[in-house]
Design an enzyme around this catalytic site. Structure first.
Site, PDB file in Angstrom:
ATOM      1  N   ASP A  23     -10.523  43.249  48.468  1.00  0.00           N
ATOM      2  CA  ASP A  23      -9.103  44.232  48.189  1.00  0.00           C
ATOM      3  C   ASP A  23      -9.224  45.145  47.833  1.00  0.00           C
ATOM      4  O   ASP A  23      -7.514  46.032  48.017  1.00  0.00           O
ATOM      5  CB  ASP A  23      -9.215  42.930  47.305  1.00  0.00           C
ATOM      6  N   GLY A  83       1.327  36.367  32.925  1.00  0.00           N
ATOM      7  CA  GLY A  83       2.899  37.515  33.829  1.00  0.00           C
ATOM      8  C   GLY A  83       3.061  36.169  35.122  1.00  0.00           C
ATOM      9  O   GLY A  83       2.784  35.322  35.563  1.00  0.00           O
ATOM     10  N   HIS A 143      -8.643  37.389  40.707  1.00  0.00           N
ATOM     11  CA  HIS A 143      -9.240  38.787  41.649  1.00  0.00           C
ATOM     12  C   HIS A 143     -10.751  39.156  40.781  1.00  0.00           C
ATOM     13  O   HIS A 143     -11.133  39.203  39.860  1.00  0.00           O
ATOM     14  CB  HIS A 143      -8.909  39.945  41.432  1.00  0.00           C
TER      15      HIS A 143
HETATM   16  P1  NDP Z   1       0.342  41.005  34.805  1.00  0.00           P
HETATM   17  O1  NDP Z   1       0.297  42.417  34.633  1.00  0.00           O
HETATM   18  O2  NDP Z   1       1.589  40.450  35.765  1.00  0.00           O
HETATM   19  O3  NDP Z   1       0.581  40.055  33.508  1.00  0.00           O
HETATM   20  C1  NDP Z   1      -0.533  40.402  32.567  1.00  0.00           C
HETATM   21  C2  NDP Z   1      -0.669  39.844  31.133  1.00  0.00           C
HETATM   22  O4  NDP Z   1      -1.122  39.574  30.767  1.00  0.00           O
HETATM   23  C3  NDP Z   1       0.826  39.245  30.542  1.00  0.00           C
HETATM   24  O5  NDP Z   1       0.795  37.797  30.044  1.00  0.00           O
HETATM   25  C4  NDP Z   1       0.720  40.410  29.426  1.00  0.00           C
HETATM   26  O6  NDP Z   1       1.445  40.021  28.193  1.00  0.00           O
HETATM   27  C5  NDP Z   1      -0.797  39.568  29.486  1.00  0.00           C
HETATM   28  N1  NDP Z   1      -1.637  41.084  28.774  1.00  0.00           N
HETATM   29  C6  NDP Z   1      -1.564  42.864  29.471  1.00  0.00           C
HETATM   30  N2  NDP Z   1      -2.231  43.434  28.372  1.00  0.00           N
HETATM   31  C7  NDP Z   1      -2.585  42.643  27.178  1.00  0.00           C
HETATM   32  C8  NDP Z   1      -3.014  43.061  26.959  1.00  0.00           C
HETATM   33  N3  NDP Z   1      -4.074  44.368  26.058  1.00  0.00           N
HETATM   34  N4  NDP Z   1      -4.037  42.337  25.854  1.00  0.00           N
HETATM   35  C9  NDP Z   1      -3.237  40.926  26.121  1.00  0.00           C
HETATM   36  N5  NDP Z   1      -2.670  40.311  27.123  1.00  0.00           N
HETATM   37  C10 NDP Z   1      -2.652  41.645  27.763  1.00  0.00           C
HETATM   38  O7  NDP Z   1      -0.922  40.276  35.932  1.00  0.00           O
HETATM   39  P2  NDP Z   1      -1.023  39.840  37.026  1.00  0.00           P
HETATM   40  O8  NDP Z   1      -0.531  37.949  36.993  1.00  0.00           O
HETATM   41  O9  NDP Z   1      -0.602  40.835  38.703  1.00  0.00           O
HETATM   42  O10 NDP Z   1      -2.276  40.018  37.150  1.00  0.00           O
HETATM   43  C11 NDP Z   1      -3.518  38.677  36.409  1.00  0.00           C
HETATM   44  C12 NDP Z   1      -4.599  38.734  37.471  1.00  0.00           C
HETATM   45  O11 NDP Z   1      -4.182  38.356  39.003  1.00  0.00           O
HETATM   46  C13 NDP Z   1      -5.383  40.345  37.947  1.00  0.00           C
HETATM   47  O12 NDP Z   1      -6.918  39.621  38.152  1.00  0.00           O
HETATM   48  C14 NDP Z   1      -4.788  40.259  39.195  1.00  0.00           C
HETATM   49  O13 NDP Z   1      -5.539  41.472  40.155  1.00  0.00           O
HETATM   50  C15 NDP Z   1      -4.725  39.041  39.832  1.00  0.00           C
HETATM   51  N6  NDP Z   1      -3.637  38.709  41.126  1.00  0.00           N
HETATM   52  C16 NDP Z   1      -2.847  39.399  40.560  1.00  0.00           C
HETATM   53  C17 NDP Z   1      -1.483  39.392  42.401  1.00  0.00           C
HETATM   54  C18 NDP Z   1       0.256  39.596  41.593  1.00  0.00           C
HETATM   55  O14 NDP Z   1       0.687  39.550  43.116  1.00  0.00           O
HETATM   56  N7  NDP Z   1       0.190  40.045  40.205  1.00  0.00           N
HETATM   57  C19 NDP Z   1      -2.316  38.723  43.257  1.00  0.00           C
HETATM   58  C20 NDP Z   1      -3.505  38.789  43.354  1.00  0.00           C
HETATM   59  C21 NDP Z   1      -4.608  38.444  41.959  1.00  0.00           C
HETATM   60  P3  NDP Z   1       2.056  40.710  27.434  1.00  0.00           P
HETATM   61  O15 NDP Z   1       3.449  40.319  27.822  1.00  0.00           O
HETATM   62  O16 NDP Z   1       2.087  40.369  26.070  1.00  0.00           O
HETATM   63  O17 NDP Z   1       1.567  42.536  28.260  1.00  0.00           O
HETATM   64 MG    MG Z   2      -4.881  42.696  46.291  1.00  0.00          MG
END
Ligand code: NDP
Ligand code: MG
Length: 334
Positions: free
Chosen positions: A192, A27, A109
């Site tokens: 955070d 993601g 996180h």
């Molecule tokens: P996203 O929501 O962008 O990505 C999620 C990923 O997880 C996708 O590959 C998705 O695949 C997969 N996924 C979702 N649900 C499931 C499930 N039930 N089983 C298996 N895979 C699943 O996440 P982020 O990148 O935003 O966040 C990831 C981490 O990074 C978190 O801990 C967040 O707090 C941290 N973070 C995020 C920031 C941001 O700006 N976004 C900044 C700093 C830290 P699918 O397409 O199959 O659903």
């Molecule tokens: Mg945050």
């Protein structure tokens, strides 16, 4: 107390050259960190469930995604980059039993580690490397030769080598080009959550809604209220971003600055500050985490209902129309 900040010279990429880094989730963070690490010459594999656009994206970027279990098995460093509320279940069902002593379990996180949803087995250290920016910026800054600042922390009892691996990882995603700040899992997690609840997401959204409602209820046109209370916020935030409160106040009129000093404290009052302390205490005691994970595990009904209701607010409706008039905005709809 000044924070410890690490830069490129403090990090040795070679520590990772014989290791396999498993990125779970492709993601926002996953796609960015994985590609940056690979471009830094490191060995990266992806754990991503099939059947989603993220799976296809990973394939189009030249990866061959495997299951989370398989990625955990193959990885020396395993970085869980799934939504926070999902991580605990996926960890217990697919990751935990595939870890070996000497592996390092990573996150961006500390939520799940701090609140006991991810408990590493004996011999596995916890390492947090958290970019302070969204994934697309982590990628674009790296490609431009820079990086996004990161936070780094290790779990309780972690070896000193683990911090060194973390600095190498941060270098691999471009973080040490900007600066990597040493913190703890608890500090990262609690600050955070507090920031997003009290200020960035909760505080600001509610402030904007209250300002909009006040003007509309007083008989002013919703379009005017939208421009004053939401649209122009960007201008102000851009000034904060470049030069803090002082630069914002230098740039706006003296009238606006005088109104700021004399009226702001009447909006955010002693009562508001007391409520902020309560919100922080709920985070520290784990009450927020429990409430959110209960909500998720019971099917997120309240969460989804609230999301739908908020999308339907008058400020959202008028905003959608007005943004269509502003071609330069690159307007988005969800
Ligand atoms: P996203 O929501 O962008 O990505 C999620 C990923 O997880 C996708 O590959 C998705 O695949 C997969 N996924 C979702 N649900 C499931 C499930 N039930 N089983 C298996 N895979 C699943 O996440 P982020 O990148 O935003 O966040 C990831 C981490 O990074 C978190 O801990 C967040 O707090 C941290 N973070 C995020 C920031 C941001 O700006 N976004 C900044 C700093 C830290 P699918 O397409 O199959 O659903
Ligand atoms: Mg945050």
């Amino acid at each position: 107390m000044a924070a410890t900040i690490y830069y490129d010279k403090d990090a040795n990429l070679d520590l990772l050259k014989d290791k396999t880094i498993a990125i779970l989730g492709y993601g926002s963070q996953g796609h960015a960190q994985a590609q940056n690490l690979r471009d830094s010459g490191l060995n990266v594999i992806i754990g991503q469930r099939p059947g989603s656009p993220n799976y296809d994206l990973a394939v189009s970027h030249g990866f061959q995604p495997v299951s989370a279990a398989e990625a955990a098995k193959q990885g020396d460093l395993i970085n869980i980059l799934l939504p926070d509320e999902v991580q605990g279940d996926v960890y217990r069902d697919h990751i935990r039993d595939n870890l070996q002593p000497g592996n390092v379990l990573m996150c961006s996180h500390g939520f799940n580690v701090h609140f006991g949803q991810v408990v590493p087995p004996q011999g596995v250290d916890i390492l947090l490397v958290a970019p302070k920016g969204p994934g697309h910026l982590v990628r674009s800054e790296y490609e431009a030769g820079g990086g996004v600042p990161c936070l780094i922390a290790v779990g309780e009892g972690a070896a000193d080598d683990t911090l060194q691996l973390g600095l190498a990882y941060a270098k691999g995603i471009g973080g040490t080009r900007a600066g990597v700040i040493r913190t703890t899992i608890s500090e990262e997690t609690e600050t955070d959550l507090f920031g997003e609840q009290a200020v960035l997401c909760g505080g600001v959204s509610e402030l904007v809604k209250a300002g909009f409602d006040t003007l509309v209820e007083a008989g002013y046109q919703p379009e005017m209220a939208y421009f004053e209370c939401m649209h122009e916020l960007k201008l102000i935030v851009d000034l904060f971003y470049k030069g803090g409160l002082s630069y914002m106040r230098y740039s706006v009129s003296n009238t606006a600055e005088y109104g700021d000093y004399t009226r702001g404290p009447r909006v955010v009052t002693a009562e508001t500050r007391a409520e902020m302390k309560k919100i922080l205490a709920e985070i520290q005691k784990g009450e927020f985490a429990k409430q959110w994970l209960d909500e998720y595990r019971q099917g997120s009904k309240n969460f989804l209902a609230r999301r739908a209701a908020e999308r339907d607010l008058p400020i959202e409706k008028v905003g959608r129309q007005l943004r269509r008039l502003m071609s330069w905005i690159d307007a988005k709809e969800v």
